[in-house]
Design a protein around this motif. Sequence first.
Motif, PDB file in Angstrom:
ATOM      1  N   THR A 206      35.685 -62.108  62.978  1.00  0.00           N
ATOM      2  CA  THR A 206      36.110 -62.018  64.375  1.00  0.00           C
ATOM      3  C   THR A 206      37.365 -62.852  64.597  1.00  0.00           C
ATOM      4  OG1 THR A 206      34.496 -63.772  64.839  1.00  0.00           O
ATOM      5  CG2 THR A 206      33.836 -61.510  65.305  1.00  0.00           C
ATOM      6  N   ALA A 207      37.407 -64.038  63.999  1.00  0.00           N
ATOM      7  CA  ALA A 207      38.596 -64.891  64.101  1.00  0.00           C
ATOM      8  C   ALA A 207      39.753 -64.286  63.308  1.00  0.00           C
ATOM      9  CB  ALA A 207      38.288 -66.296  63.597  1.00  0.00           C
ATOM     10  N   GLN A 208      39.458 -63.665  62.171  1.00  0.00           N
ATOM     11  CA  GLN A 208      40.514 -63.027  61.378  1.00  0.00           C
ATOM     12  C   GLN A 208      41.213 -61.928  62.175  1.00  0.00           C
ATOM     13  OE1 GLN A 208      39.587 -61.814  57.352  1.00  0.00           O
ATOM     14  NE2 GLN A 208      38.107 -63.466  57.087  1.00  0.00           N
ATOM     15  N   ALA A 244      43.878 -51.222  64.511  1.00  0.00           N
ATOM     16  CA  ALA A 244      44.183 -51.086  63.089  1.00  0.00           C
ATOM     17  C   ALA A 244      43.592 -52.233  62.281  1.00  0.00           C
ATOM     18  CB  ALA A 244      45.696 -51.009  62.879  1.00  0.00           C
ATOM     19  N   VAL A 245      43.751 -53.458  62.769  1.00  0.00           N
ATOM     20  CA  VAL A 245      43.211 -54.627  62.063  1.00  0.00           C
ATOM     21  C   VAL A 245      41.687 -54.591  62.081  1.00  0.00           C
ATOM     22  CG1 VAL A 245      43.061 -57.135  62.054  1.00  0.00           C
ATOM     23  CG2 VAL A 245      45.247 -56.020  62.525  1.00  0.00           C
ATOM     24  N   THR A 246      41.104 -54.231  63.216  1.00  0.00           N
ATOM     25  CA  THR A 246      39.647 -54.147  63.311  1.00  0.00           C
ATOM     26  C   THR A 246      39.097 -53.130  62.318  1.00  0.00           C
ATOM     27  OG1 THR A 246      39.628 -54.792  65.643  1.00  0.00           O
ATOM     28  CG2 THR A 246      37.713 -53.589  64.830  1.00  0.00           C
ATOM     29  N   ALA A 250      36.556 -53.957  59.318  1.00  0.00           N
ATOM     30  CA  ALA A 250      35.221 -53.371  59.416  1.00  0.00           C
ATOM     31  C   ALA A 250      34.925 -52.391  58.297  1.00  0.00           C
ATOM     32  CB  ALA A 250      35.056 -52.676  60.765  1.00  0.00           C
ATOM     33  N   HIS A 251      35.936 -51.663  57.814  1.00  0.00           N
ATOM     34  CA  HIS A 251      35.688 -50.557  56.884  1.00  0.00           C
ATOM     35  C   HIS A 251      36.196 -50.798  55.467  1.00  0.00           C
ATOM     36  CE1 HIS A 251      34.251 -48.277  60.254  1.00  0.00           C
ATOM     37  NE2 HIS A 251      35.417 -48.285  60.857  1.00  0.00           N
ATOM     38  N   THR A 297      26.127 -52.374  58.811  1.00  0.00           N
ATOM     39  CA  THR A 297      25.627 -53.616  59.400  1.00  0.00           C
ATOM     40  C   THR A 297      26.762 -54.407  60.023  1.00  0.00           C
ATOM     41  OG1 THR A 297      23.889 -53.701  57.718  1.00  0.00           O
ATOM     42  CG2 THR A 297      24.306 -55.716  58.956  1.00  0.00           C
ATOM     43  N   LEU A 298      27.879 -54.515  59.320  1.00  0.00           N
ATOM     44  CA  LEU A 298      29.033 -55.241  59.840  1.00  0.00           C
ATOM     45  C   LEU A 298      29.535 -54.594  61.122  1.00  0.00           C
ATOM     46  CD1 LEU A 298      31.249 -57.360  59.640  1.00  0.00           C
ATOM     47  CD2 LEU A 298      32.459 -55.868  58.043  1.00  0.00           C
TER      48      LEU A 298
END
Length: 369
Positions: A206-208, A244-246, A250-251, A297-298
Amino acid sequence: MSDRTREIVGIDESRLDAVVDFVRHVCTDSLDPPLENVIVDRLRLPTTTGERVAVVKVEVPRSLFIQRSPGGYFNRLADSKRQMSTDFLARMLQQRSQTRLIRFDGQPAAGASVENVSSDLCAAFRTARSDADADTFLQKLGIVATDEEGLLRPTVAGVLVVCTEPRRWLPNAYIQAVAYRGTSIQVSGGVEPYQIDAIEICGPVTAQIADACRFVFKNMKTSAVKSIGRQDKPQYDMTAVFEAVTNAVAHRDYSIHGSKIRLRLFDDRLELYSPGAVVNSMSVESLRYRQAARNETLCSLLAKCAVPRVDWLETGRGNIMEKRGEGVPVILDNSAALSGREPHYRVIDDSELLLTIYAACTSQLRGSP
């Protein structure tokens, strides 16, 4: 230990360091994929005569993968090893693919313990209806799981979201961000440095995500438009950058050894490299229209985490992910509306996904405030 008598023989003291180095070399350099989180300890055990001799203890955590040695694939049969037949290997691969129903991000992280879980980070998931005890609550979320020895450990997803230093157990779980001068990587020539800014973005994912967006906002350029009053035109739509970053965090494939997310910022474009090819049967052409998650899960945990509260980011929603498949259309449409060019996805060597977002054609460029 003697293979014939099963008695402890020990290792000569002068060769102990060489044996340890050899074991580590085999684990990291001789196997494909490499064995991670292997624990190598020096011990002293008694022989049948009572003498204590040096031995090396190697702990190999359970893996979903089948490691290939330089000589091929082998399996242990009684006290010997045999090369796997094609049929045997195919059956094992099929079994392992079925166990992927328990995905990599839901597996217990070797070496991590529940003591490493941050209570402050977990507090964000608690609600008024969360009346279960702490362990049950964390298990329901997928933050912790029971390993093969019956011990509760943080899962890979748990390490990424609620542990303050994920790189202790997942060394490649970070973002390498670099802002370059010009439109290419020029190592030589010129007086000015070719890198304007560079940082390794670590910590919980989340911080990243927030820090990577902040890096882009800090280093992108803006131009002044004076048609009606003064308006600042940025190079990038920050909502698109956030999506894009998320998506990259996440993936991405966290099981790939030696790969991290790379963010490169040039004068004319932003490049975001994410480990792992497109998930499942998707293609780069279908990303706008289809939805699939490599790390379920993430993604579920990120769907419960609030969007960072900063004045330069407006996503129109409360949580980092909503799992509705709207992220890619936002990336493509918002960026195209600003720059006039639609971003481009490309798969590199079936192991990395590259997203290129083109900068808006700005004049009178200046640094962002």
